[in-house]
Structure formats: structure tokens, C-alpha cells
Design a protein around this motif. Structure first.
Motif, mmCIF file in Angstrom:
data_model
loop_
_atom_site.group_PDB
_atom_site.id
_atom_site.type_symbol
_atom_site.label_atom_id
_atom_site.label_comp_id
_atom_site.label_asym_id
_atom_site.label_seq_id
_atom_site.Cartn_x
_atom_site.Cartn_y
_atom_site.Cartn_z
ATOM 1 N N THR A 5 56.854 52.333 53.358
ATOM 2 C CA THR A 5 56.374 50.997 53.717
ATOM 3 C C THR A 5 55.280 50.583 52.737
ATOM 4 N N VAL A 6 55.414 49.366 52.199
ATOM 5 C CA VAL A 6 54.380 48.770 51.359
ATOM 6 C C VAL A 6 53.965 47.491 52.069
ATOM 7 N N SER A 7 52.679 47.395 52.416
ATOM 8 C CA SER A 7 52.190 46.245 53.165
ATOM 9 C C SER A 7 50.992 45.647 52.434
ATOM 10 N N GLY A 8 51.215 44.469 51.848
ATOM 11 C CA GLY A 8 50.137 43.778 51.147
ATOM 12 C C GLY A 8 49.835 44.383 49.787
ATOM 13 N N GLY A 9 49.168 43.622 48.960
ATOM 14 C CA GLY A 9 48.720 44.113 47.673
ATOM 15 C C GLY A 9 49.745 43.974 46.561
ATOM 16 N N THR A 10 49.337 44.407 45.381
ATOM 17 C CA THR A 10 50.162 44.345 44.181
ATOM 18 C C THR A 10 50.426 45.760 43.694
ATOM 19 N N PHE A 30 56.183 44.234 53.092
ATOM 20 C CA PHE A 30 55.580 43.101 53.795
ATOM 21 C C PHE A 30 54.450 42.532 52.939
ATOM 22 N N ASP A 31 54.521 41.257 52.614
ATOM 23 C CA ASP A 31 53.460 40.582 51.857
ATOM 24 C C ASP A 31 53.077 41.359 50.598
ATOM 25 N N ALA A 32 54.085 41.867 49.896
ATOM 26 C CA ALA A 32 53.847 42.687 48.710
ATOM 27 C C ALA A 32 54.201 41.917 47.437
ATOM 28 N N GLU A 33 53.555 42.284 46.361
ATOM 29 C CA GLU A 33 53.856 41.742 45.044
ATOM 30 C C GLU A 33 54.179 42.938 44.150
ATOM 31 N N LEU A 34 55.463 43.033 43.726
ATOM 32 C CA LEU A 34 55.922 44.195 42.974
ATOM 33 C C LEU A 34 56.376 43.809 41.577
ATOM 34 N N TYR A 35 55.964 44.594 40.595
ATOM 35 C CA TYR A 35 56.400 44.451 39.207
ATOM 36 C C TYR A 35 57.016 45.789 38.818
ATOM 37 N N LEU A 36 58.327 45.776 38.545
ATOM 38 C CA LEU A 36 59.060 47.021 38.360
ATOM 39 C C LEU A 36 59.813 47.058 37.041
ATOM 40 N N SER A 37 59.831 48.225 36.414
ATOM 41 C CA SER A 37 60.693 48.451 35.260
ATOM 42 C C SER A 37 61.186 49.891 35.352
ATOM 43 N N ALA A 38 62.461 50.088 34.993
ATOM 44 C CA ALA A 38 63.050 51.429 35.073
ATOM 45 C C ALA A 38 64.380 51.434 34.334
ATOM 46 N N PRO A 39 64.811 52.613 33.854
ATOM 47 C CA PRO A 39 66.108 52.690 33.192
ATOM 48 C C PRO A 39 67.278 52.546 34.165
ATOM 49 N N ASP A 40 67.059 52.834 35.469
ATOM 50 C CA ASP A 40 68.134 52.680 36.453
ATOM 51 C C ASP A 40 67.758 51.548 37.405
ATOM 52 N N ALA A 51 62.554 43.304 53.207
ATOM 53 C CA ALA A 51 61.396 42.691 52.561
ATOM 54 C C ALA A 51 61.103 41.347 53.209
ATOM 55 N N GLU A 52 59.831 41.104 53.485
ATOM 56 C CA GLU A 52 59.374 39.838 54.057
ATOM 57 C C GLU A 52 58.187 39.327 53.267
ATOM 58 N N ASN A 53 58.200 38.012 52.976
ATOM 59 C CA ASN A 53 57.066 37.359 52.331
ATOM 60 C C ASN A 53 56.595 38.123 51.093
ATOM 61 N N SER A 54 57.537 38.536 50.271
ATOM 62 C CA SER A 54 57.201 39.356 49.112
ATOM 63 C C SER A 54 57.726 38.739 47.821
ATOM 64 N N ASN A 79 62.117 35.163 53.166
ATOM 65 C CA ASN A 79 61.037 34.432 52.510
ATOM 66 C C ASN A 79 60.484 35.201 51.298
ATOM 67 N N CYS A 80 61.383 35.647 50.445
ATOM 68 C CA CYS A 80 61.001 36.404 49.254
ATOM 69 C C CYS A 80 61.316 35.611 47.989
ATOM 70 N N THR A 81 60.549 35.861 46.950
ATOM 71 C CA THR A 81 60.818 35.301 45.634
ATOM 72 C C THR A 81 61.213 36.462 44.726
ATOM 73 N N LEU A 82 62.336 36.295 44.026
ATOM 74 C CA LEU A 82 62.853 37.360 43.176
ATOM 75 C C LEU A 82 62.985 36.883 41.737
ATOM 76 N N GLU A 83 62.604 37.732 40.803
ATOM 77 C CA GLU A 83 62.871 37.546 39.378
ATOM 78 C C GLU A 83 63.476 38.852 38.910
#
Length: 96
Positions: A5-10, A30-40, A51-54, A79-83
């Protein structure tokens, strides 16, 4: 590893060998901001990815977001935004 579980924060994750974030069970964001990079994969859960509000930004070689269980793997985004920049699927739920 069990549920995650990730709740809040970046959170910024750079996976160098496989996935950025993974769990053998369920992942909850929940209410998380994630920046991810990976080979898979960016985020890989077995049974559920919820995921909610993330905000999820992923640049990966595999799937952006996925649940792998062929009998019950589900992805739910509320209610998520995805890039997502992916080498395979953006979102992959094994059943839904």
C-alpha cells in the motif's frame, strides 16, 4: 512480498533489472504520485492493482500497469492521471 500500500506522497523508482514496483498479491495506491522507469513493467501486482486519486508516470520496456493472475487479476483506476510510455500494453488486467 505480500500486499503493498502506498498512501500519499511522491515516489520515484528506477528499476534496473525487472519491474519498478511489484507484489505477489495486491497493490493499493491512494493519493500517490509515482514516477517509474524499468526495463520490464512499471507496476505489477498478481491479484489486484487498485489506484485512487493518483498520478502515475511510467517509462518502461514492458507493461505500464498490470495484474498477472490469469484467474482473478484485476486493475481498477479511479480518478487517476496516467502518462505511460511502454514497450507492451499500457494497462493489462489478466481478467478485466
Amino acid at each position: 512480498m505480500g500486499n503493498l500500500t502506498v498512501s500519499g506522497g511522491t515516489l520515484t523508482v528506477s528499476g534496473e533489472a525487472d519491474n519498478a514496483i511489484s507484489s505477489k498479491d495486491e497493490i493499493f495506491l491512494f493519493d500517490a504520485e509515482l514516477y517509474l522507469s524499468a526495463p520490464d513493467d512499471g507496476i505489477s501486482g498478481r491479484d489486484l492493482l487498485w489506484a485512487e486519486n493518483s498520478y502515475i508516470c511510467a517509462e518502461v520496456g514492458g507493461d505500464g500497469i498490470k495484474a498477472t493472475n490469469l484467474e482473478s487479476g484485476k486493475v481498477s483506476l479511479l480518478n487517476c492521471t496516467l502518462e505511460l510510455v511502454t514497450g507492451l500494453d499500457g494497462i493489462d488486467g489478466a481478467t478485466e
